[in-house]
Motif scaffolding. Structure first.
Motif, PDB file in Angstrom:
ATOM      1  N   ASP A  26      64.782  92.337  25.777  1.00 55.64           N
ATOM      2  CA  ASP A  26      66.014  92.887  25.186  1.00 55.64           C
ATOM      3  C   ASP A  26      65.766  94.167  24.395  1.00 55.64           C
ATOM      4  OD1 ASP A  26      67.450  90.786  26.218  1.00 55.64           O
ATOM      5  OD2 ASP A  26      67.309  89.575  24.394  1.00 55.64           O
ATOM      6  N   ARG A  27      64.518  94.539  24.217  1.00 59.10           N
ATOM      7  CA  ARG A  27      64.195  95.723  23.413  1.00 59.10           C
ATOM      8  C   ARG A  27      64.233  96.982  24.258  1.00 59.10           C
ATOM      9  NH1 ARG A  27      58.930  93.321  20.610  1.00 59.10           N
ATOM     10  NH2 ARG A  27      58.886  92.266  22.596  1.00 59.10           N
ATOM     11  N   ARG A  28      64.694  98.066  23.641  1.00 59.47           N
ATOM     12  CA  ARG A  28      64.811  99.381  24.296  1.00 59.47           C
ATOM     13  C   ARG A  28      64.293 100.447  23.337  1.00 59.47           C
ATOM     14  NH1 ARG A  28      66.037  96.196  27.735  1.00 59.47           N
ATOM     15  NH2 ARG A  28      67.889  96.071  28.996  1.00 59.47           N
ATOM     16  N   TRP A  29      63.524 101.395  23.900  1.00 63.29           N
ATOM     17  CA  TRP A  29      63.041 102.526  23.115  1.00 63.29           C
ATOM     18  C   TRP A  29      63.297 103.809  23.888  1.00 63.29           C
ATOM     19  CZ3 TRP A  29      60.069  98.175  24.076  1.00 63.29           C
ATOM     20  CH2 TRP A  29      59.756  97.380  22.980  1.00 63.29           C
ATOM     21  N   PRO A  30      64.201 104.668  23.412  1.00 58.97           N
ATOM     22  CA  PRO A  30      64.295 105.987  24.028  1.00 58.97           C
ATOM     23  C   PRO A  30      63.021 106.757  23.667  1.00 58.97           C
ATOM     24  CG  PRO A  30      66.025 105.659  22.369  1.00 58.97           C
ATOM     25  CD  PRO A  30      65.139 104.457  22.353  1.00 58.97           C
ATOM     26  N   VAL A  31      62.417 107.408  24.647  1.00 61.87           N
ATOM     27  CA  VAL A  31      61.164 108.126  24.407  1.00 61.87           C
ATOM     28  C   VAL A  31      61.243 109.524  25.002  1.00 61.87           C
ATOM     29  CG1 VAL A  31      59.703 106.070  24.267  1.00 61.87           C
ATOM     30  CG2 VAL A  31      60.110 107.135  26.481  1.00 61.87           C
ATOM     31  N   LYS A  32      60.406 110.396  24.478  1.00 63.67           N
ATOM     32  CA  LYS A  32      60.270 111.741  25.044  1.00 63.67           C
ATOM     33  C   LYS A  32      59.182 111.685  26.100  1.00 63.67           C
ATOM     34  CE  LYS A  32      59.193 116.525  23.900  1.00 63.67           C
ATOM     35  NZ  LYS A  32      60.016 117.067  24.912  1.00 63.67           N
ATOM     36  N   LEU A  33      59.547 112.003  27.328  1.00 55.95           N
ATOM     37  CA  LEU A  33      58.595 112.045  28.435  1.00 55.95           C
ATOM     38  C   LEU A  33      57.776 113.323  28.320  1.00 55.95           C
ATOM     39  CD1 LEU A  33      57.614 110.851  31.155  1.00 55.95           C
ATOM     40  CD2 LEU A  33      59.445 112.158  32.253  1.00 55.95           C
ATOM     41  N   LEU A  34      56.459 113.196  28.311  1.00 60.36           N
ATOM     42  CA  LEU A  34      55.578 114.361  28.234  1.00 60.36           C
ATOM     43  C   LEU A  34      55.108 114.787  29.612  1.00 60.36           C
ATOM     44  CD1 LEU A  34      53.498 113.250  25.127  1.00 60.36           C
ATOM     45  CD2 LEU A  34      55.429 114.867  25.206  1.00 60.36           C
ATOM     46  N   ASP A  35      54.659 113.828  30.414  1.00 63.25           N
ATOM     47  CA  ASP A  35      54.284 114.137  31.793  1.00 63.25           C
ATOM     48  C   ASP A  35      54.269 112.868  32.615  1.00 63.25           C
ATOM     49  OD1 ASP A  35      51.646 112.916  31.693  1.00 63.25           O
ATOM     50  OD2 ASP A  35      50.892 114.707  30.720  1.00 63.25           O
ATOM     51  N   LEU A  38      52.090 110.287  40.159  1.00 61.80           N
ATOM     52  CA  LEU A  38      52.427 109.222  41.090  1.00 61.80           C
ATOM     53  C   LEU A  38      51.943 107.864  40.573  1.00 61.80           C
ATOM     54  CD1 LEU A  38      51.620 110.870  44.542  1.00 61.80           C
ATOM     55  CD2 LEU A  38      53.864 110.501  43.501  1.00 61.80           C
ATOM     56  N   LYS A  39      51.105 107.867  39.572  1.00 59.57           N
ATOM     57  CA  LYS A  39      50.494 106.621  39.101  1.00 59.57           C
ATOM     58  C   LYS A  39      50.879 106.230  37.679  1.00 59.57           C
ATOM     59  CE  LYS A  39      47.828 103.219  40.150  1.00 59.57           C
ATOM     60  NZ  LYS A  39      48.356 102.150  40.926  1.00 59.57           N
ATOM     61  N   GLY A  40      51.647 107.039  36.956  1.00 57.52           N
ATOM     62  CA  GLY A  40      51.988 106.652  35.600  1.00 57.52           C
ATOM     63  C   GLY A  40      52.701 107.735  34.823  1.00 57.52           C
ATOM     64  N   LEU A  41      52.799 107.528  33.499  1.00 59.55           N
ATOM     65  CA  LEU A  41      53.485 108.492  32.655  1.00 59.55           C
ATOM     66  C   LEU A  41      52.919 108.477  31.250  1.00 59.55           C
ATOM     67  CD1 LEU A  41      56.790 107.122  31.311  1.00 59.55           C
ATOM     68  CD2 LEU A  41      55.653 105.878  33.107  1.00 59.55           C
ATOM     69  N   LEU A  42      53.159 109.577  30.556  1.00 54.02           N
ATOM     70  CA  LEU A  42      52.741 109.757  29.170  1.00 54.02           C
ATOM     71  C   LEU A  42      53.986 110.088  28.373  1.00 54.02           C
ATOM     72  CD1 LEU A  42      50.223 110.031  27.242  1.00 54.02           C
ATOM     73  CD2 LEU A  42      50.371 112.490  27.696  1.00 54.02           C
ATOM     74  N   VAL A  43      54.192 109.368  27.249  1.00 48.14           N
ATOM     75  CA  VAL A  43      55.376 109.583  26.423  1.00 48.14           C
ATOM     76  C   VAL A  43      54.964 109.723  24.969  1.00 48.14           C
ATOM     77  CG1 VAL A  43      56.853 108.259  28.009  1.00 48.14           C
ATOM     78  CG2 VAL A  43      55.834 107.111  26.028  1.00 48.14           C
ATOM     79  N   GLY A  84      50.221 106.047  26.872  1.00 46.32           N
ATOM     80  CA  GLY A  84      49.956 106.281  28.287  1.00 46.32           C
ATOM     81  C   GLY A  84      50.143 104.999  29.075  1.00 46.32           C
ATOM     82  N   PHE A  85      50.929 105.070  30.143  1.00 49.82           N
ATOM     83  CA  PHE A  85      51.244 103.896  30.960  1.00 49.82           C
ATOM     84  C   PHE A  85      50.790 104.118  32.396  1.00 49.82           C
ATOM     85  CE2 PHE A  85      54.253 103.850  27.507  1.00 49.82           C
ATOM     86  CZ  PHE A  85      54.335 102.511  27.157  1.00 49.82           C
ATOM     87  N   VAL A  86      50.355 103.026  33.027  1.00 50.39           N
ATOM     88  CA  VAL A  86      50.005 103.046  34.436  1.00 50.39           C
ATOM     89  C   VAL A  86      51.073 102.246  35.175  1.00 50.39           C
ATOM     90  CG1 VAL A  86      48.479 101.042  34.313  1.00 50.39           C
ATOM     91  CG2 VAL A  86      48.177 102.707  36.133  1.00 50.39           C
ATOM     92  N   CYS A  87      51.444 102.727  36.343  1.00 50.28           N
ATOM     93  CA  CYS A  87      52.469 102.077  37.152  1.00 50.28           C
ATOM     94  C   CYS A  87      51.891 100.850  37.852  1.00 50.28           C
ATOM     95  CB  CYS A  87      53.010 103.066  38.182  1.00 50.28           C
ATOM     96  SG  CYS A  87      54.282 102.378  39.250  1.00 50.28           S
ATOM     97  N   LEU A  88      52.566  99.721  37.693  1.00 46.34           N
ATOM     98  CA  LEU A  88      52.188  98.488  38.379  1.00 46.34           C
ATOM     99  C   LEU A  88      53.036  98.269  39.621  1.00 46.34           C
ATOM    100  CD1 LEU A  88      51.942  96.150  35.271  1.00 46.34           C
ATOM    101  CD2 LEU A  88      50.066  97.303  36.469  1.00 46.34           C
ATOM    102  N   TYR A  89      54.303  98.692  39.538  1.00 47.89           N
ATOM    103  CA  TYR A  89      55.230  98.498  40.650  1.00 47.89           C
ATOM    104  C   TYR A  89      56.313  99.571  40.583  1.00 47.89           C
ATOM    105  CZ  TYR A  89      58.972  96.746  43.556  1.00 47.89           C
ATOM    106  OH  TYR A  89      59.943  96.662  44.514  1.00 47.89           O
ATOM    107  N   ILE A  90      56.683 100.079  41.755  1.00 45.56           N
ATOM    108  CA  ILE A  90      57.782 101.031  41.854  1.00 45.56           C
ATOM    109  C   ILE A  90      58.500 100.753  43.172  1.00 45.56           C
ATOM    110  CG2 ILE A  90      56.304 102.818  42.869  1.00 45.56           C
ATOM    111  CD1 ILE A  90      58.030 104.902  41.337  1.00 45.56           C
ATOM    112  N   ASP A  91      59.824 100.727  43.145  1.00 50.43           N
ATOM    113  CA  ASP A  91      60.575 100.455  44.375  1.00 50.43           C
ATOM    114  C   ASP A  91      60.598 101.707  45.258  1.00 50.43           C
ATOM    115  OD1 ASP A  91      63.181 102.026  43.968  1.00 50.43           O
ATOM    116  OD2 ASP A  91      63.154 100.766  42.176  1.00 50.43           O
TER     117      ASP A  91
END
Length: 121
Positions: A26-35, A38-43, A84-91
């Protein structure tokens, strides 16, 4: 948008700014996307940051009101100001949108094909 250069990375990161949200239950955090890649993101780390680090997250990148990229992600590294996050699943739809974004920002089509092959393996 420019391409970040870091030769140690297997996937090129692109600097990209779009409304992004991290979700966990139920938790939500708006974040600033830095980059992203194809494998993840940094916020940028949101305040307050009260996530359950043992659980995965959903990242939603809003490209426009009707188009978004959704990924199930795992926190891979945490710094004072960045996550820094790594993608586990993407549709498939989200992957198509992400692929197009990266393709538009990577000058070398050979590099893009290499990244896609590595992602599949």
């Amino acid at each position: 948008m420019t391409t970040s250069s870091n030769n140690r990375r297997r996937f090129q990161r692109i600097d990209f700014d779009a409304p992004t949200e991290l979700r966990q239950g139920d938790r939500r955090w708006p974040v600033k996307l830095l980059d992203l890649s194809l494998k993840g993101l940094l916020v940028e780390r949101p305040q307050p940051w009260n996530a359950d680090l043992s659980q995965d997250f959903d990242a939603v990148i809003h490209l426009d009101p009707h188009t978004h990229v959704r990924m199930q992600v795992e926190l891979r590294h945490e710094e004072a100001q960045r996550l820094g996050f790594v993608c586990l699943y993407i549709d498939l739809d989200s992957m198509s949108h992400l692929h197009r974004l990266v393709e538009l920002n990577v000058a070398d089509s050979t590099e893009m094909m290499r990244e896609l092959r590595e992602l599949i393996e």
